[in-house]
Design a protein around this motif. Sequence first.
Motif, PDB file in Angstrom:
ATOM      1  N   ASP A 260      41.429  65.233  19.625  1.00  0.00           N
ATOM      2  CA  ASP A 260      41.831  64.362  20.438  1.00  0.00           C
ATOM      3  C   ASP A 260      41.903  64.900  22.002  1.00  0.00           C
ATOM      4  OD1 ASP A 260      43.137  61.898  21.505  1.00  0.00           O
ATOM      5  OD2 ASP A 260      44.842  62.024  20.286  1.00  0.00           O
TER       6      ASP A 260
ATOM      7  N   ARG B  58      47.012  71.401  18.918  1.00  0.00           N
ATOM      8  CA  ARG B  58      46.856  69.946  18.316  1.00  0.00           C
ATOM      9  C   ARG B  58      45.604  69.216  18.529  1.00  0.00           C
ATOM     10  NH1 ARG B  58      51.894  66.391  19.492  1.00  0.00           N
ATOM     11  NH2 ARG B  58      52.634  67.675  18.071  1.00  0.00           N
TER      12      ARG B  58
ATOM     13  N   THR C 107      42.764  68.036  16.279  1.00  0.00           N
ATOM     14  CA  THR C 107      42.423  66.715  15.999  1.00  0.00           C
ATOM     15  C   THR C 107      41.272  66.165  16.968  1.00  0.00           C
ATOM     16  OG1 THR C 107      43.945  66.047  17.936  1.00  0.00           O
ATOM     17  CG2 THR C 107      44.934  66.397  15.610  1.00  0.00           C
TER      18      THR C 107
ATOM     19  N   TYR D 260      47.664  64.394  24.934  1.00  0.00           N
ATOM     20  CA  TYR D 260      48.635  65.046  24.325  1.00  0.00           C
ATOM     21  C   TYR D 260      50.009  64.533  24.824  1.00  0.00           C
ATOM     22  CZ  TYR D 260      52.090  68.449  22.809  1.00  0.00           C
ATOM     23  OH  TYR D 260      53.317  69.202  22.315  1.00  0.00           O
TER      24      TYR D 260
END
Length: 188
Positions: free
Chosen positions: A78, A72, A76, A81
Amino acid sequence: MIASVEQKVAAFGFQESPVAQIVVRHRRVVEVNKAVERLFGYSRDEVLNHSVRRLYPTIADFKQIGEKCETRMLATGDNYYEDERFMQTKGCEIFWARAKGMTLTPEDPFSLMVWSLEKIINRSYRSVNISSREREVAHHLVNGLTSREIGATLSISHRTVEAHRASLMHKFGVKNVAELVSEIVLAV
């Protein structure tokens, strides 16, 4: 080098924080605070320079959650998490935890991360809708208690425990207790 007052205050704040915090490098523990010791029952020395794997109930959980997190973050871009998962204490008690992690190296998320963990007392399962009593029974099943032991702990009959266990098995769509425990552990 002499540490500044600000550095000493920051180090003190980390160590005394009421929230369990772990610093990891490639999923190995670099530093923990006192709240981690209280939450998991390990001393600082027992976890430093060890894999965080020892804080998970199974190798499958460790691998699955790690892959999910890394995938993830890379997909992303990002650096944050968050999820809910089962964790395990030194005494082998399995509990629900809310985990929040931040990477300091977005191009390689596991290179350096800071995690906070907190025990969740009233967790509702995402995959199925279960009652609060079923949640209590599930917690004790995961921790290896028999129907009689669960009944004694919850002050209910072992037959009532067996009825709740049967209901859980139906709701999770499994045929035996081993499958049920596995499904409960993976119901993150």
